[in-house]
Design a protein around this motif. Sequence first.
Motif, PDB file in Angstrom:
ATOM      1  N   LEU A 284      32.837  21.852  75.521  1.00 50.35           N
ATOM      2  CA  LEU A 284      32.974  21.604  76.527  1.00 50.35           C
ATOM      3  C   LEU A 284      33.292  23.320  77.062  1.00 50.35           C
ATOM      4  N   ALA A 285      35.151  23.107  75.878  1.00 52.12           N
ATOM      5  CA  ALA A 285      35.445  24.068  76.532  1.00 52.12           C
ATOM      6  C   ALA A 285      34.044  25.470  76.097  1.00 52.12           C
ATOM      7  N   ARG A 286      34.166  25.009  75.131  1.00 54.08           N
ATOM      8  CA  ARG A 286      32.939  27.107  74.817  1.00 54.08           C
ATOM      9  C   ARG A 286      31.362  26.899  75.865  1.00 54.08           C
ATOM     10  N   GLN A 287      31.346  25.194  76.346  1.00 51.53           N
ATOM     11  CA  GLN A 287      30.467  25.812  76.764  1.00 51.53           C
ATOM     12  C   GLN A 287      30.720  26.373  78.186  1.00 51.53           C
ATOM     13  N   LYS A 288      32.058  26.136  78.751  1.00 50.98           N
ATOM     14  CA  LYS A 288      31.967  27.024  80.371  1.00 50.98           C
ATOM     15  C   LYS A 288      32.516  27.392  80.563  1.00 50.98           C
ATOM     16  N   GLY A 289      33.080  28.546  78.808  1.00 56.62           N
ATOM     17  CA  GLY A 289      33.793  29.693  78.396  1.00 56.62           C
ATOM     18  C   GLY A 289      31.693  30.731  78.486  1.00 56.62           C
ATOM     19  N   ARG A 290      31.110  30.094  77.472  1.00 60.08           N
ATOM     20  CA  ARG A 290      29.800  31.059  78.297  1.00 60.08           C
ATOM     21  C   ARG A 290      29.183  31.305  78.794  1.00 60.08           C
ATOM     22  N   GLU A 291      29.399  29.926  79.958  1.00 64.32           N
ATOM     23  CA  GLU A 291      28.859  30.974  81.179  1.00 64.32           C
ATOM     24  C   GLU A 291      29.608  30.992  81.796  1.00 64.32           C
ATOM     25  N   LEU A 292      31.051  31.421  81.777  1.00 65.09           N
ATOM     26  CA  LEU A 292      31.788  32.210  82.583  1.00 65.09           C
ATOM     27  C   LEU A 292      31.585  33.576  81.744  1.00 65.09           C
ATOM     28  N   ALA A 293      30.977  33.657  80.521  1.00 62.19           N
ATOM     29  CA  ALA A 293      30.544  35.074  80.026  1.00 62.19           C
ATOM     30  C   ALA A 293      29.342  35.771  80.701  1.00 62.19           C
ATOM     31  N   ALA A 294      28.562  35.133  80.684  1.00 57.34           N
ATOM     32  CA  ALA A 294      27.388  35.323  81.603  1.00 57.34           C
ATOM     33  C   ALA A 294      27.103  35.325  82.442  1.00 57.34           C
ATOM     34  N   GLU A 295      28.185  34.904  83.433  1.00 52.22           N
ATOM     35  CA  GLU A 295      28.033  35.540  84.915  1.00 52.22           C
ATOM     36  C   GLU A 295      28.762  36.201  85.146  1.00 52.22           C
ATOM     37  N   THR A 296      29.677  36.983  84.363  1.00 55.06           N
ATOM     38  CA  THR A 296      30.747  37.738  84.709  1.00 55.06           C
ATOM     39  C   THR A 296      29.874  38.629  83.907  1.00 55.06           C
ATOM     40  N   GLY A 297      28.718  38.955  83.200  1.00 50.50           N
ATOM     41  CA  GLY A 297      28.099  39.870  83.082  1.00 50.50           C
ATOM     42  C   GLY A 297      28.142  40.535  81.080  1.00 50.50           C
ATOM     43  N   PHE A 298      28.742  39.617  79.919  1.00 52.99           N
ATOM     44  CA  PHE A 298      28.674  39.801  78.961  1.00 52.99           C
ATOM     45  C   PHE A 298      27.316  39.648  78.088  1.00 52.99           C
ATOM     46  N   SER A 299      27.438  40.284  77.288  1.00 48.24           N
ATOM     47  CA  SER A 299      26.023  40.572  76.464  1.00 48.24           C
ATOM     48  C   SER A 299      26.082  38.961  75.207  1.00 48.24           C
ATOM     49  N   ASN A 300      24.904  38.722  74.803  1.00 44.23           N
ATOM     50  CA  ASN A 300      24.713  37.236  74.094  1.00 44.23           C
ATOM     51  C   ASN A 300      25.745  37.928  73.479  1.00 44.23           C
TER      52      ASN A 300
ATOM     53  N   ASP B  76      28.647  39.138  72.796  1.00 41.71           N
ATOM     54  CA  ASP B  76      29.780  38.985  72.990  1.00 41.71           C
ATOM     55  C   ASP B  76      30.602  37.901  73.883  1.00 41.71           C
ATOM     56  N   ARG B  77      29.336  36.556  74.107  1.00 41.39           N
ATOM     57  CA  ARG B  77      29.253  35.431  74.623  1.00 41.39           C
ATOM     58  C   ARG B  77      29.801  34.428  73.313  1.00 41.39           C
ATOM     59  N   THR B  78      28.631  34.617  72.644  1.00 36.89           N
ATOM     60  CA  THR B  78      29.335  34.364  71.457  1.00 36.89           C
ATOM     61  C   THR B  78      30.322  33.802  70.353  1.00 36.89           C
ATOM     62  N   ILE B  79      30.954  35.483  70.617  1.00 43.65           N
ATOM     63  CA  ILE B  79      32.593  35.885  70.443  1.00 43.65           C
ATOM     64  C   ILE B  79      33.775  35.121  71.037  1.00 43.65           C
ATOM     65  N   ILE B  80      33.468  34.913  72.524  1.00 45.74           N
ATOM     66  CA  ILE B  80      34.009  34.187  73.473  1.00 45.74           C
ATOM     67  C   ILE B  80      34.066  32.950  73.415  1.00 45.74           C
ATOM     68  N   ALA B  81      32.910  32.470  72.809  1.00 46.77           N
ATOM     69  CA  ALA B  81      33.041  30.794  72.388  1.00 46.77           C
ATOM     70  C   ALA B  81      33.553  30.452  71.375  1.00 46.77           C
ATOM     71  N   LEU B  82      33.954  31.609  70.169  1.00 47.28           N
ATOM     72  CA  LEU B  82      34.578  31.254  68.502  1.00 47.28           C
ATOM     73  C   LEU B  82      35.922  31.149  69.232  1.00 47.28           C
ATOM     74  N   ALA B  83      36.414  32.169  70.220  1.00 53.31           N
ATOM     75  CA  ALA B  83      37.598  32.338  70.458  1.00 53.31           C
ATOM     76  C   ALA B  83      38.312  30.720  71.029  1.00 53.31           C
ATOM     77  N   ILE B  84      36.713  30.888  71.950  1.00 50.45           N
ATOM     78  CA  ILE B  84      37.846  29.466  72.593  1.00 50.45           C
ATOM     79  C   ILE B  84      37.536  28.122  71.777  1.00 50.45           C
ATOM     80  N   SER B  85      36.761  28.164  70.460  1.00 47.99           N
ATOM     81  CA  SER B  85      37.023  27.327  69.815  1.00 47.99           C
ATOM     82  C   SER B  85      37.909  26.138  68.783  1.00 47.99           C
ATOM     83  N   GLU B  86      38.471  28.238  68.542  1.00 43.16           N
ATOM     84  CA  GLU B  86      39.670  28.371  66.993  1.00 43.16           C
ATOM     85  C   GLU B  86      41.159  27.981  68.209  1.00 43.16           C
TER      86      GLU B  86
END
Length: 133
Positions: free
Chosen positions: A17-33, A35-45
């Motif tokens: 869920l945290a990864r998903q929310k992070g990806r959604e926020l990253a998309a809304e902020t304008g991050f590329s796919n 970068d969204r994956t990198i953000i989700a990975l960091a949240i997972s860790e």
Amino acid sequence: MEAEIRVPIEREEDVVLARQKGRELAAETGFSNTDRTIIALAISEIARNIISYAHRGEVTMRRVDDGIRVGILIVAQDEGPGIADIDLAMRDGYSTAKSLGVGLPGTKRIMDEFELTSAVGKGTTVKMTRWLR
């Protein structure tokens, strides 16, 4: 101030869920796919570290704007056992969980800003930011 997204972390489903929310926020902020994956990975860790070491905690995320750039601030907090030797924990290959030990140092490398504070017996906080390029 931007709205904060809070995700309590206690089970593996909470990490998802945290990864998903992070990806959604990253998309809304304008991050590329990418970068969204990198953000989700960091949240997972960091969320998995909460489960592995503290058993429960929370990940919060929000959009940040420093006047020059925008990004995402992610904060993971727990009241677990804490980290006795932060320098050792930040070394590549070090792990107390018989894992590969890429979590904290790897996460620091993929984020633009990374700050870890911890007190034995009180818990750990990780603050990290990824800026939109």
